[in-house]
Design a protein around this motif. Structure first.
Motif, PDB file in Angstrom:
ATOM      1  N   GLY A  12       0.766  -1.235   0.000  1.00 41.66           N
ATOM      2  CA  GLY A  12       0.000   0.000   0.000  1.00 41.66           C
ATOM      3  C   GLY A  12       0.800   1.289   0.000  1.00 41.66           C
ATOM      4  N   LYS A  15       3.404   1.527  -4.935  1.00 41.32           N
ATOM      5  CA  LYS A  15       4.200   0.861  -5.986  1.00 41.32           C
ATOM      6  C   LYS A  15       3.501   0.879  -7.349  1.00 41.32           C
ATOM      7  CE  LYS A  15       4.095  -2.976  -3.583  1.00 41.32           C
ATOM      8  NZ  LYS A  15       3.486  -2.429  -2.365  1.00 41.32           N
ATOM      9  N   THR A  16       2.204   0.511  -7.350  1.00 42.15           N
ATOM     10  CA  THR A  16       1.486   0.394  -8.621  1.00 42.15           C
ATOM     11  C   THR A  16       1.276   1.765  -9.263  1.00 42.15           C
ATOM     12  OG1 THR A  16       0.432  -1.620  -7.855  1.00 42.15           O
ATOM     13  CG2 THR A  16      -0.658  -0.473  -9.654  1.00 42.15           C
ATOM     14  N   THR A  17       0.936   2.735  -8.437  1.00 41.40           N
ATOM     15  CA  THR A  17       0.732   4.099  -8.946  1.00 41.40           C
ATOM     16  C   THR A  17       2.035   4.625  -9.548  1.00 41.40           C
ATOM     17  OG1 THR A  17      -0.825   4.412  -7.109  1.00 41.40           O
ATOM     18  CG2 THR A  17      -0.105   6.387  -8.276  1.00 41.40           C
ATOM     19  N   ASN A 188       7.083   8.033  -0.261  1.00 42.79           N
ATOM     20  CA  ASN A 188       5.881   8.531  -0.932  1.00 42.79           C
ATOM     21  C   ASN A 188       4.909   9.162   0.065  1.00 42.79           C
ATOM     22  OD1 ASN A 188       4.077   8.974  -3.049  1.00 42.79           O
ATOM     23  ND2 ASN A 188       3.230   6.900  -2.990  1.00 42.79           N
ATOM     24  N   ASP A 216      -0.435  13.569  -3.034  1.00 36.50           N
ATOM     25  CA  ASP A 216      -1.014  14.161  -4.235  1.00 36.50           C
ATOM     26  C   ASP A 216      -2.510  14.405  -4.055  1.00 36.50           C
ATOM     27  OD1 ASP A 216      -1.943  14.690  -6.899  1.00 36.50           O
ATOM     28  OD2 ASP A 216      -0.029  13.874  -7.592  1.00 36.50           O
ATOM     29  N   GLU A 223      -9.355   8.127  -8.094  1.00 33.12           N
ATOM     30  CA  GLU A 223      -9.665   6.798  -7.548  1.00 33.12           C
ATOM     31  C   GLU A 223     -11.172   6.629  -7.377  1.00 33.12           C
ATOM     32  OE1 GLU A 223      -7.559   4.324  -6.988  1.00 33.12           O
ATOM     33  OE2 GLU A 223      -5.779   4.967  -5.897  1.00 33.12           O
TER      34      GLU A 223
HETATM   35  N1  LIG Z   1       1.605  10.373  -3.702  1.00 26.01           N
HETATM   36  C1  LIG Z   1       0.375   9.946  -3.410  1.00 26.01           C
HETATM   37  N2  LIG Z   1      -0.566  10.831  -2.973  1.00 26.01           N
HETATM   38  C2  LIG Z   1      -1.815  10.417  -2.651  1.00 26.01           C
HETATM   39  N3  LIG Z   1      -2.234   9.155  -2.723  1.00 26.01           N
HETATM   40  C3  LIG Z   1      -1.361   8.232  -3.143  1.00 26.01           C
HETATM   41  C4  LIG Z   1      -0.009   8.560  -3.521  1.00 26.01           C
HETATM   42  N4  LIG Z   1       0.609   7.444  -3.906  1.00 26.01           N
HETATM   43  C5  LIG Z   1      -0.288   6.443  -3.790  1.00 26.01           C
HETATM   44  N5  LIG Z   1      -1.471   6.904  -3.339  1.00 26.01           N
HETATM   45  C6  LIG Z   1      -2.692   6.114  -3.051  1.00 26.01           C
HETATM   46  O1  LIG Z   1      -2.340   5.091  -2.146  1.00 26.01           O
HETATM   47  C7  LIG Z   1      -3.089   3.917  -2.395  1.00 26.01           C
HETATM   48  C8  LIG Z   1      -2.136   2.738  -2.596  1.00 26.01           C
HETATM   49  O2  LIG Z   1      -1.404   2.952  -3.798  1.00 26.01           O
HETATM   50  P1  LIG Z   1      -0.925   1.736  -4.704  1.00 26.01           P
HETATM   51  O3  LIG Z   1      -2.040   0.817  -5.017  1.00 26.01           O
HETATM   52  O4  LIG Z   1      -0.170   2.330  -5.829  1.00 26.01           O
HETATM   53  O5  LIG Z   1       0.065   1.018  -3.671  1.00 26.01           O
HETATM   54  P2  LIG Z   1       0.769  -0.390  -3.794  1.00 26.01           P
HETATM   55  O6  LIG Z   1       2.049  -0.267  -3.070  1.00 26.01           O
HETATM   56  O7  LIG Z   1       0.839  -0.791  -5.233  1.00 26.01           O
HETATM   57  O8  LIG Z   1      -0.240  -1.338  -3.009  1.00 26.01           O
HETATM   58  P3  LIG Z   1      -0.210  -2.953  -2.930  1.00 26.01           P
HETATM   59  O9  LIG Z   1       0.884  -3.303  -1.967  1.00 26.01           O
HETATM   60  O10 LIG Z   1      -1.574  -3.302  -2.436  1.00 26.01           O
HETATM   61  O11 LIG Z   1       0.083  -3.450  -4.316  1.00 26.01           O
HETATM   62  C9  LIG Z   1      -3.934   4.197  -3.611  1.00 26.01           C
HETATM   63  O12 LIG Z   1      -5.210   4.533  -3.195  1.00 26.01           O
HETATM   64  C10 LIG Z   1      -3.237   5.393  -4.272  1.00 26.01           C
HETATM   65  O13 LIG Z   1      -4.130   6.202  -4.981  1.00 26.01           O
END
Ligand SMILES: Nc1ncnc2c1ncn2[C@@H]1O[C@H](COP(=O)(O)OP(=O)(O)OP(=O)(O)O)[C@@H](O)[C@H]1O
Ligand SMILES: [Mg+2]
Length: 251
Positions: A12, A15-17, A188, A216, A223
Motif C-alpha cells: 500500500g 508501488k502500482t501508482t 511517498n 497528491d 480513484e
Molecule cells: N503520492 C500519493 N498521494 C496520494 N495518494 C497516493 C499517492 N501514492 C499512492 N497513493 C494512493 O495510495 C493507495 C495505494 O497505492 P498503490 O495501489 O499504488 O500502492 P501499492 O504499493 O501498489 O499497493 P499494494 O501493496 O496493495 O500493491 C492508492 O489509493 C493510491 O491512490
C-alpha cells in the motif's frame, strides 16, 4: 540495450501508482514492457488497459496439456510458452503489458516456471525498458522473475516499518545472485520535510538515491471515479517525483 526497473516495497505504499506513471513517462523515450508481478493484477487499472490472459493461466494450461499428452510433439514447450506469452501481451500506445497473475499452486509444474522466466527474459530484450510492479513484501524477491535489475526502486511510506522493509528488501536482493545496478528509495506521500527520525533510519541503512514524493491531492478524486492514475494532471506532485525518478534512470 534494455533497462530493467523493479518497483518493490511494503504493501500500500504506492508501488502500482508509481509504476504506472513511470511506464507512461518512459514510454515517451522508448517502448516499455510493463510486467504486473502482483497476483492481485491491478497495474492495468492504473494504466487504463484491460488484461485477458495471465502468465499463471498459461502455466496451468501447459501443465494440463502436458499431463493429458495433448501438447504436439513437433512443438517444444519453450516455443509453446513463447507463443502463448506473445498472445497474452496487451498492446497499448508506447508500452505492452504482461500480467503474471496467480502464483503456482499445489502440484506446481516447476520446470514451466523456469521456461516462463526464459520466455519473459527473451521477450524483455525487445524493449528499451522493462518495468516490473512487484507484489508487497519480501517473499517475491527470492523468486525474482528477472535475473538482472538495473534499477531497484523501493517505495516506502513515512513510517519506520516502511523504511525497515525497504532495508530488508535491499539486504535480501544483495544476498541473492541478482545483479542490481542502483537502489533508489522513494518516500511517498510526504507533506513537507522528511522527519528526522525517518531520515536517521534512511541514513543508517544507506540508499544510493532518495526521492520524496508529496501527498497528491488529485489522486483520490481519480480513484473515486475509477480514472487511471495516468490521467493525473500536469503539475501533480506525483508527476514531479516520477520525472526525478526517470532522470535518475536516464530516461
Ligand atoms: N503520492 C500519493 N498521494 C496520494 N495518494 C497516493 C499517492 N501514492 C499512492 N497513493 C494512493 O495510495 C493507495 C495505494 O497505492 P498503490 O495501489 O499504488 O500502492 P501499492 O504499493 O501498489 O499497493 P499494494 O501493496 O496493495 O500493491 C492508492 O489509493 C493510491 O491512490
Ligand atoms: Mg500494487
Amino acid at each position: 540495450m534494455t533497462t530493467t526497473i523493479v518497483v518493490a516495497g511494503k504493501g500500500g505504499t504506492g508501488k502500482t501508482t508509481i509504476s504506472a506513471l513511470l511506464i507512461q513517462l518512459l514510454s515517451q523515450k522508448g517502448v516499455v514492457l510493463a510486467i504486473d508481478a502482483d497476483p492481485a493484477t491491478n497495474l492495468n487499472l492504473a494504466l487504463g488497459v484491460q488484461v485477458e490472459e495471465s502468465v499463471g493461466k498459461i502455466r496451468e494450461d501447459m501443465s494440463e496439456a502436458v499431463s493429458k499428452g495433448i501438447l504436439s510433439p513437433s512443438i517444444s514447450k519453450q516455443e509453446y510458452l513463447d507463443s502463448k506469452i506473445m498472445a497474452a501481451l496487451v498492446e497499448s500506445k508506447g508500452f505492452d503489458l504482461l500480467a503474471v497473475g496467480r502464483p503456482e499452486g499445489p502440484g506446481c509444474y516447476c520446470a514451466a516456471n523456469n521456461m516462463l522466466r526464459l520466455s519473459i527474459d527473451k521477450l524483455g530484450k525487445n524493449y528499451a525498458y522493462v518495468v516490473i510492479d512487484s507484489e508487497a513484501g519480501l517473499e517475491h524477491i527470492s523468486r525474482q522473475t528477472t535475473r538482472d535489475v538495473d534499477f531497484l526502486v523501493i517505495v516506502s511510506d513515512l513510517t519506520q516499518r516502511g523504511v525497515k522493509t525497504a532495508g530488508e528488501i535491499k539486504r535480501l536482493i544483495r544476498e541473492m545472485r541478482t545483479q542490481v545496478g542502483r537502489i533508489c528509495l522513494v518516500i511517498n506521500r510526504t507533506s513537507g520535510d522528511i522527519p528526522v527520525e525517518i531520515n536517521n533510519l534512511i541514513e543508517q541503512i544507506g540508499f544510493e538515491q532518495l526521492i520524496a514524493i508529496g501527498q497528491d491531492p488529485n489522486l483520490s478524486d481519480l480513484e473515486v471515479r475509477g480514472v487511471p492514475a495516468t490521467q493525473l494532471p500536469d503539475g501533480s506532485p506525483l508527476r514531479a517525483g516520477i520525472a526525478e525518478l526517470a532522470r535518475g534512470i536516464g530516461g
